[in-house]
Design an enzyme around this catalytic site. Structure first.
Site, short mmCIF file in Angstrom:
data_model
loop_
_atom_site.label_atom_id
_atom_site.label_comp_id
_atom_site.label_asym_id
_atom_site.label_seq_id
_atom_site.Cartn_x
_atom_site.Cartn_y
_atom_site.Cartn_z
N ASP A 71 1.92 -9.61 -8.02
CA ASP A 71 2.95 -10.20 -7.16
C ASP A 71 2.86 -11.73 -7.12
O ASP A 71 1.87 -12.32 -7.58
CB ASP A 71 2.87 -9.61 -5.73
CG ASP A 71 1.43 -9.56 -5.19
OD1 ASP A 71 0.56 -10.25 -5.75
OD2 ASP A 71 1.19 -8.83 -4.22
N ASN A 140 -1.87 -3.09 6.79
CA ASN A 140 -0.81 -2.12 7.13
C ASN A 140 -0.62 -1.09 6.01
O ASN A 140 0.37 -0.37 5.99
CB ASN A 140 0.50 -2.85 7.41
CG ASN A 140 1.03 -3.61 6.19
OD1 ASN A 140 0.41 -3.58 5.12
ND2 ASN A 140 2.15 -4.28 6.35
N HIS A 142 -0.27 -1.78 2.76
CA HIS A 142 0.54 -2.20 1.61
C HIS A 142 -0.30 -2.32 0.34
O HIS A 142 -1.51 -2.53 0.40
CB HIS A 142 1.36 -3.46 1.90
CG HIS A 142 0.63 -4.76 1.93
ND1 HIS A 142 0.93 -5.77 2.81
CD2 HIS A 142 -0.39 -5.26 1.18
CE1 HIS A 142 0.17 -6.80 2.59
NE2 HIS A 142 -0.67 -6.52 1.61
N GLU A 147 5.52 -3.21 1.19
CA GLU A 147 5.26 -3.03 2.62
C GLU A 147 5.65 -1.61 3.05
O GLU A 147 6.34 -0.90 2.30
CB GLU A 147 6.09 -4.06 3.41
CG GLU A 147 5.80 -5.52 3.07
CD GLU A 147 4.48 -6.03 3.67
OE1 GLU A 147 3.60 -5.21 4.01
OE2 GLU A 147 4.33 -7.26 3.79
#
Ligand code: GLP
Length: 253
Positions: A71, A140, A142, A147
């Site tokens: 990313d 979280n 991810h 996400e």
């Protein structure tokens, strides 16, 4: 069909980094022209340090290896100190014998992120696909910048970052600068096409995410749970990150 990832619980982050570096070296030794999927964040820093040391000591060479990062932030020029381009050059590319032109990151400055995402997918495919994908995990759940809610059939594309991700990564930015709100990330489907996946998780902040990934439902609410759809996933974690795993999960200690 779901699979049980191989879970290896090690004493600490150093042991996790050494094991990850050993795994990467083994894939390079076994695969001429190996294609690596690389990750950023704090967790893999120690892995890159090990790999740099091995190259400096003449024990490892990246000649002929190609790499694709997961990313990049959208709107950050490659030379910005918090871009993943800068991170990868600083921590790895500028110190090893991986040829310029053989490493790739998504283009965070693309005018047309959808087209840039499509080109990235084509480049991965042309390279023959990813032999080993290295991953971290967000607090979280991810993976990459996928996400919670990211579809399992997603490909490299523009995504909005969760507020908690922006807060978690803010310290990587110069004082007073907030991280961009969007990024280009490989999708879940892109990640699942790698032939082998190694996920690293260290420290107590990752315990809940690892627990949800392994014990909860396989569901886009926890993007990392998608890895249970892949037959060759290894999780390398330390005791702290493993603290929310219940007894029913088989682990090698
Ligand atoms: C970042 C990256 C992920 C990384 C994760 C965890 O936002 N996009 O690829 O795995 O969050 O980062 P860290 O290792 O710093 O906890």
């Amino acid at each position: 069909m779901t699979h049980a990832p191989k879970l290896t619980i090690l004493d600490d982050g150093d042991a996790v980094a050494s094991e990850a570096a050993r795994t990467i070296a083994a894939v390079i030794a076994a695969t001429p022209g190996a294609v690596l999927g690389l990750a950023t964040g704090r967790t893999p820093l120690a892995v890159y340090a090990r790999l740099r040391e091995d190259v400096a000591a003449g024990k490892l060479s990246f000649e002929g290896v190609r790499s694709f990062n997961l990313d990049e932030y959208l709107g950050l020029p490659p030379e910005h100190p918090a871009s993943y381009h800068s991170y990868m050059r600083r921590e790895f590319f500028d110190h090893v014998d991986l040829c310029a032109g053989d490493w790739h990151l998504p283009d965070g400055m693309a005018d047309d992120p959808a087209a840039a995402g499509g080109r990235y997918e084509v480049a991965i495919r042309k390279a023959g696909g990813i032999d080993l994908q290295l991953l971290g995990i967000g607090e979280n759940g991810h993976i990459g910048f996928n996400e919670p809610g990211a579809p399992f059939d997603s490909r490299t594309r523009k995504v909005a970052l969760a507020a908690s991700t922006i807060a978690a990564n803010a310290s990587e930015f110069p004082d007073g600068q907030t991280p961009p709100s969007h990024a280009l990330t490989m999708g879940i489907a892109t990640i699942l096409e790698a032939r082998r996946i190694v996920l690293l998780a260290t420290g107590p902040k990752k315990a809940k995410a690892l627990g949800a990934m392994l014990s909860g439902p396989v569901d886009p609410a926890v993007p990392a749970s998608a890895l249970r759809l892949h037959p060759a996933v290894t999780i390398l974690c330390d005791e702290e990150a493993a603290s929310c795993l219940h007894d029913g999960i088989a682990a090698v200690r």
